[in-house]
Design an enzyme around this catalytic site. Structure first.
Site, PDB file in Angstrom:
ATOM      1  N   TYR A  16     -15.325  -0.539  -4.494  1.00 27.17           N
ATOM      2  CA  TYR A  16     -16.223   0.020  -5.515  1.00 27.17           C
ATOM      3  C   TYR A  16     -17.691  -0.273  -5.188  1.00 27.17           C
ATOM      4  O   TYR A  16     -18.514  -0.373  -6.104  1.00 27.17           O
ATOM      5  CB  TYR A  16     -15.849  -0.548  -6.893  1.00 27.17           C
ATOM      6  CG  TYR A  16     -14.692   0.181  -7.560  1.00 27.17           C
ATOM      7  CD1 TYR A  16     -14.770   1.538  -7.873  1.00 27.17           C
ATOM      8  CD2 TYR A  16     -13.531  -0.494  -7.928  1.00 27.17           C
ATOM      9  CE1 TYR A  16     -13.730   2.206  -8.505  1.00 27.17           C
ATOM     10  CE2 TYR A  16     -12.472   0.161  -8.561  1.00 27.17           C
ATOM     11  CZ  TYR A  16     -12.579   1.513  -8.858  1.00 27.17           C
ATOM     12  OH  TYR A  16     -11.550   2.175  -9.490  1.00 27.17           O
ATOM     13  N   LYS A  55      -3.900   1.185 -11.780  1.00 29.81           N
ATOM     14  CA  LYS A  55      -4.697  -0.032 -11.987  1.00 29.81           C
ATOM     15  C   LYS A  55      -3.861  -1.129 -12.661  1.00 29.81           C
ATOM     16  O   LYS A  55      -2.768  -0.858 -13.202  1.00 29.81           O
ATOM     17  CB  LYS A  55      -5.948   0.320 -12.791  1.00 29.81           C
ATOM     18  CG  LYS A  55      -6.906   1.251 -12.024  1.00 29.81           C
ATOM     19  CD  LYS A  55      -8.195   1.519 -12.798  1.00 29.81           C
ATOM     20  CE  LYS A  55      -9.143   2.408 -12.012  1.00 29.81           C
ATOM     21  NZ  LYS A  55     -10.433   2.653 -12.734  1.00 29.81           N
TER      22      LYS A  55
END
Ligand code: RTP
Ligand code: MG
Length: 142
Positions: A51, A11
């Site tokens: 997501y 990330k």
């Protein structure tokens, strides 16, 4: 044991702290092989789609904002029980609960900025791998 593939993302916070090599090294040391990789800066649309399962949850906007804040490193890991093994190596979602020596214990900055993503099941791994590698992934040379 079954040979599996899983989708892993380093990330933006971990990329920013120059930890790509350190994190990939942990996967390799655990016997997982990088069989595909790409670095990209996600758009809002890409992060929201990836997501999508979390849409509407209180943390969704913060998550999308974080995931689009800088480049990410996306890779497919292959090995015995790759899905579960990757999640063991990452540690608990909330770094406050992540076991010592896990990626999240060592590289997370907060619950949201928790350094790494890993697919949560073989079925979701297949969907997530196709999301980032629609052209397919070459078989590994042994
Ligand atoms: P991931 O999908 O990124 O591998 O993480 P996970 O399965 O361990 O956790 P998940 O429930 O799927 O949540 C996805 C990501 O959303 C952020 N999050 N923040 N502040 C919060 O309450 C909260 N909850 C989740 C984290 O970045 C988490 O990894
Ligand atoms: Mg998840």
């Amino acid at each position: 044991m079954t040979t599996e593939r899983t989708l892993s993302i380093i990330k933006p916070n971990a990329v920013a702290k120059n930890a790509i090599g350190a994190i990939l090294g942990r996967f390799e040391a655990a016997g997982l092989h990088v069989v595909a990789a790409r670095m990209l800066h996600l758009s809002r649309e890409q992060a929201s789609a990836f997501y999508a399962i979390h849409q509407g949850k209180p943390f969704f906007e913060e998550l999308v904002g974080f995931m689009t804040s800088g480049p990410v490193m996306v890779q497919v890991l292959e090995g015995d029980d790759a899905v579960a093994k990757n999640r063991d190596i990452m540690g608990a979602t909330n770094p406050a609960n992540a076991a010592p020596g896990t990626i999240r214990a060592d590289f997370a900055d907060s619950f949201t900025e928790n350094a790494a993503h890993g697919s949560d099941a073989p079925e979701t791994a297949e969907i997530e791998i196709a999301f980032f590698f629609p052209e397919g992934v070459c078989p590994r040379t042994r």
